[in-house]
Design an enzyme around this catalytic site. Structure first.
Site, PDB file in Angstrom:
ATOM      1  N   GLY A 177       0.833  -1.216   0.000  1.00  0.00           N
ATOM      2  CA  GLY A 177       0.000   0.000   0.000  1.00  0.00           C
ATOM      3  C   GLY A 177       0.855   1.248   0.000  1.00  0.00           C
ATOM      4  O   GLY A 177       0.535   2.238   0.660  1.00  0.00           O
ATOM      5  N   ALA A 178       1.942   1.205  -0.798  1.00  0.00           N
ATOM      6  CA  ALA A 178       2.893   2.333  -0.799  1.00  0.00           C
ATOM      7  C   ALA A 178       2.549   3.382  -1.855  1.00  0.00           C
ATOM      8  O   ALA A 178       3.264   4.367  -1.986  1.00  0.00           O
ATOM      9  CB  ALA A 178       4.315   1.811  -1.026  1.00  0.00           C
ATOM     10  N   VAL A 228      -2.952  -7.449  -2.490  1.00  0.00           N
ATOM     11  CA  VAL A 228      -2.826  -8.279  -1.280  1.00  0.00           C
ATOM     12  C   VAL A 228      -3.990  -9.247  -1.096  1.00  0.00           C
ATOM     13  O   VAL A 228      -3.930 -10.123  -0.236  1.00  0.00           O
ATOM     14  CB  VAL A 228      -2.651  -7.433   0.010  1.00  0.00           C
ATOM     15  CG1 VAL A 228      -1.395  -6.587  -0.044  1.00  0.00           C
ATOM     16  CG2 VAL A 228      -3.875  -6.570   0.295  1.00  0.00           C
ATOM     17  N   SER A 284      -4.883   0.038  13.733  1.00  0.00           N
ATOM     18  CA  SER A 284      -5.540   1.344  13.910  1.00  0.00           C
ATOM     19  C   SER A 284      -6.053   1.407  15.341  1.00  0.00           C
ATOM     20  O   SER A 284      -6.345   0.367  15.947  1.00  0.00           O
ATOM     21  CB  SER A 284      -6.734   1.455  12.953  1.00  0.00           C
ATOM     22  OG  SER A 284      -7.578   2.545  13.326  1.00  0.00           O
ATOM     23  N   TYR A 315     -14.406  -2.235   9.130  1.00  0.00           N
ATOM     24  CA  TYR A 315     -13.035  -1.726   9.311  1.00  0.00           C
ATOM     25  C   TYR A 315     -12.541  -1.998  10.742  1.00  0.00           C
ATOM     26  O   TYR A 315     -11.459  -2.554  10.938  1.00  0.00           O
ATOM     27  CB  TYR A 315     -13.017  -0.224   9.007  1.00  0.00           C
ATOM     28  CG  TYR A 315     -11.649   0.401   9.108  1.00  0.00           C
ATOM     29  CD1 TYR A 315     -10.760   0.344   8.039  1.00  0.00           C
ATOM     30  CD2 TYR A 315     -11.236   1.066  10.265  1.00  0.00           C
ATOM     31  CE1 TYR A 315      -9.498   0.928   8.126  1.00  0.00           C
ATOM     32  CE2 TYR A 315      -9.986   1.651  10.363  1.00  0.00           C
ATOM     33  CZ  TYR A 315      -9.116   1.583   9.295  1.00  0.00           C
ATOM     34  OH  TYR A 315      -7.871   2.155   9.387  1.00  0.00           O
ATOM     35  N   LYS A 331      -9.415  -4.468  11.940  1.00  0.00           N
ATOM     36  CA  LYS A 331      -8.227  -3.992  12.658  1.00  0.00           C
ATOM     37  C   LYS A 331      -8.082  -4.676  14.025  1.00  0.00           C
ATOM     38  O   LYS A 331      -6.968  -4.901  14.494  1.00  0.00           O
ATOM     39  CB  LYS A 331      -8.283  -2.468  12.809  1.00  0.00           C
ATOM     40  CG  LYS A 331      -8.191  -1.726  11.472  1.00  0.00           C
ATOM     41  CD  LYS A 331      -6.888  -2.023  10.732  1.00  0.00           C
ATOM     42  CE  LYS A 331      -6.748  -1.199   9.468  1.00  0.00           C
ATOM     43  NZ  LYS A 331      -5.481  -1.436   8.755  1.00  0.00           N
TER      44      LYS A 331
HETATM   45  N1  LIG Z   1      -5.476   7.470   7.619  1.00  0.00           N
HETATM   46  C1  LIG Z   1      -5.757   7.132   8.864  1.00  0.00           C
HETATM   47  O1  LIG Z   1      -6.304   7.934   9.638  1.00  0.00           O
HETATM   48  C2  LIG Z   1      -5.396   5.790   9.373  1.00  0.00           C
HETATM   49  C3  LIG Z   1      -5.463   5.572  10.750  1.00  0.00           C
HETATM   50  C4  LIG Z   1      -5.121   4.325  11.255  1.00  0.00           C
HETATM   51  C5  LIG Z   1      -4.716   3.323  10.388  1.00  0.00           C
HETATM   52  N2  LIG Z   1      -4.665   3.569   9.051  1.00  0.00           N
HETATM   53  C6  LIG Z   1      -4.235   2.473   8.181  1.00  0.00           C
HETATM   54  O2  LIG Z   1      -3.109   2.882   7.427  1.00  0.00           O
HETATM   55  C7  LIG Z   1      -3.072   2.141   6.205  1.00  0.00           C
HETATM   56  C8  LIG Z   1      -2.896   3.094   5.033  1.00  0.00           C
HETATM   57  O3  LIG Z   1      -4.052   3.910   4.936  1.00  0.00           O
HETATM   58  P1  LIG Z   1      -4.037   5.388   4.327  1.00  0.00           P
HETATM   59  O4  LIG Z   1      -4.771   6.234   5.271  1.00  0.00           O
HETATM   60  O5  LIG Z   1      -2.664   5.755   3.932  1.00  0.00           O
HETATM   61  O6  LIG Z   1      -5.001   5.186   3.060  1.00  0.00           O
HETATM   62  P2  LIG Z   1      -4.786   5.369   1.492  1.00  0.00           P
HETATM   63  O7  LIG Z   1      -4.097   6.655   1.204  1.00  0.00           O
HETATM   64  O8  LIG Z   1      -6.125   5.109   0.891  1.00  0.00           O
HETATM   65  O9  LIG Z   1      -3.796   4.172   1.128  1.00  0.00           O
HETATM   66  C9  LIG Z   1      -4.201   2.850   1.074  1.00  0.00           C
HETATM   67  C10 LIG Z   1      -3.137   2.066   0.326  1.00  0.00           C
HETATM   68  O10 LIG Z   1      -3.488   0.689   0.320  1.00  0.00           O
HETATM   69  C11 LIG Z   1      -3.349   0.213  -0.994  1.00  0.00           C
HETATM   70  N3  LIG Z   1      -4.255  -0.894  -1.233  1.00  0.00           N
HETATM   71  C12 LIG Z   1      -5.607  -0.948  -1.075  1.00  0.00           C
HETATM   72  N4  LIG Z   1      -6.077  -2.141  -1.454  1.00  0.00           N
HETATM   73  C13 LIG Z   1      -4.999  -2.871  -1.864  1.00  0.00           C
HETATM   74  C14 LIG Z   1      -4.833  -4.179  -2.377  1.00  0.00           C
HETATM   75  N5  LIG Z   1      -5.884  -4.994  -2.567  1.00  0.00           N
HETATM   76  N6  LIG Z   1      -3.589  -4.607  -2.683  1.00  0.00           N
HETATM   77  C15 LIG Z   1      -2.518  -3.791  -2.517  1.00  0.00           C
HETATM   78  N7  LIG Z   1      -2.611  -2.541  -2.037  1.00  0.00           N
HETATM   79  C16 LIG Z   1      -3.837  -2.081  -1.719  1.00  0.00           C
HETATM   80  C17 LIG Z   1      -3.644   1.391  -1.914  1.00  0.00           C
HETATM   81  O11 LIG Z   1      -2.953   1.239  -3.151  1.00  0.00           O
HETATM   82  P3  LIG Z   1      -3.585   0.812  -4.561  1.00  0.00           P
HETATM   83  O12 LIG Z   1      -4.983   1.365  -4.619  1.00  0.00           O
HETATM   84  O13 LIG Z   1      -2.643   1.435  -5.551  1.00  0.00           O
HETATM   85  O14 LIG Z   1      -3.518  -0.682  -4.572  1.00  0.00           O
HETATM   86  C18 LIG Z   1      -3.003   2.532  -1.115  1.00  0.00           C
HETATM   87  O15 LIG Z   1      -1.639   2.637  -1.440  1.00  0.00           O
HETATM   88  C19 LIG Z   1      -4.363   1.329   6.152  1.00  0.00           C
HETATM   89  O16 LIG Z   1      -4.124   0.024   6.607  1.00  0.00           O
HETATM   90  C20 LIG Z   1      -5.256   2.074   7.132  1.00  0.00           C
HETATM   91  O17 LIG Z   1      -6.248   1.248   7.668  1.00  0.00           O
HETATM   92  C21 LIG Z   1      -4.995   4.782   8.521  1.00  0.00           C
END
Ligand SMILES: NC(=O)c1ccc[n+]([C@@H]2O[C@H](COP(=O)([O-])OP(=O)(O)OC[C@H]3O[C@@H](n4cnc5c(N)ncnc54)[C@H](OP(=O)(O)O)[C@@H]3O)[C@@H](O)[C@H]2O)c1
Length: 261
Positions: free
Chosen positions: A22-23, A73, A152, A165, A169
């Protein structure tokens, strides 16, 4: 984060290979840059190849090493192919950031079976597939490693309209502890980071709304996280600075989890 801490030898990732799932955006994109800056060759993985390539170019311009690998994934063949490509480079991922994630923000009664499956398959099953394949490769090459699952605070507290969600988590948190127990015999540590709310594509609409501002006022430090708030905890868990830590689930949330609201 002070430069002194970032450059302390205990936190160095020189000679390490770090896979970040998810980079292509948000937290994963930021973490890939942080790990590269600490010396790792970073493998950036996700489905959107164009975004990964832009990131690789940025990391290389700053003098670090990075390679893009396509990864879904939720697909076992894709996960295996990702690790095969890393091996074909002559590398073994010994820092693994299981970060790929998704969410569906709808009341529980409106969430469809497809919504549930998408969230659980990406956030929980995806983590299982990546972490176990990573460990297989580490065991095969007789290498130690550090796996970091991005859970999370919603794995420990609840909020409205994110039932799949939060459940995914909570699963990641328990999964992290169970793997930590089993993988110790291989010298593989497994920990989780529990970020509080960070404004990214996943939640921008909500966090910048009036309701989001109200939520922010209930965080003990009265603020959401910045990506940079995760740098220190990430480097701690990735590096030998945390050599005695496994099975930990570390909140990085300006106190949100200890608030009663
Ligand atoms: N933002 C927050 O407030 C927050 C808080 C706590 C935890 N988190 C966690 O942090 C992580 C990243 O979230 P983010 O906030 O940075 O969201 P984001 O900007 O939407 O990023 C999500 C990433 O996951 C990738 N992804 C989604 N489905 C995928 C799949 N099937 N295979 C491979 N890659 C996949 C996406 O890439 P592609 O679409 O290019 O595949 C994207 O790079 C998540 O696990 C989220 O639950 C976020």
């Amino acid at each position: 984060m002070s430069a002194t801490v970032l450059h302390h030898p205990l936190f160095s990732l020189q000679g390490r290979t770090a896979l970040v799932t998810g980079a292509s955006s948000g937290i994963g994109r930021h973490m890939a840059k942080t790990l590269a800056q600490a010396g790792a060759h970073v493998i950036v993985a996700a489905r959107r190849a164009d975004k990964l390539q832009t990131l690789v170019d940025e990391i290389k311009i700053s003098g670090s090493q990075a390679t893009a690998v396509s990864l879904d994934v939720t697909n076992a063949d894709s996960v295996k192919a990702c690790f095969d490509q890393i091996e074909a480079l002559g590398l073994v991922a010994d820092v693994i950031i299981s970060n790929a994630g998704t969410t569906v923000a709808k009341p529980a009664l409106d969430q469809t079976e497809q919504d549930w499956d998408d969230v659980i398959d990406t956030n929980l099953k995806g983590c299982w597939m990546v972490d176990t394949e990573a460990a297989r490769r580490l065991v095969k090459h007789k290498k130690k490693g550090s796996i970091i699952n991005i859970a999370s605070i919603l794995g420990e507290r609840v909020a409205g309209a994110v039932v799949s969600y939060s459940t995914s988590k909570a699963g990641v948190i328990q999964f992290t502890k169970a793997l930590a127990l089993e993988f110790a015999r291989y010298g593989i540590r497994v920990n989780a980071l529990l970020p509080g709310y960070v404004v990214t594509d996943l939640n921008r609409d909500f966090l910048t709304s009036e309701a989001g501002k109200k939520l922010e006022s209930r965080v003990p430090f009265r603020r959401f996280c910045e990506m940079e708030d995760l740098d220190g905890p990430l480097l701690l868990l990735a590096s030998e600075a945390s050599q005695a830590m496994t099975g930990t689930t570390l909140p990085v949330d300006w106190g949100h989890l200890v608030s009663s609201l």
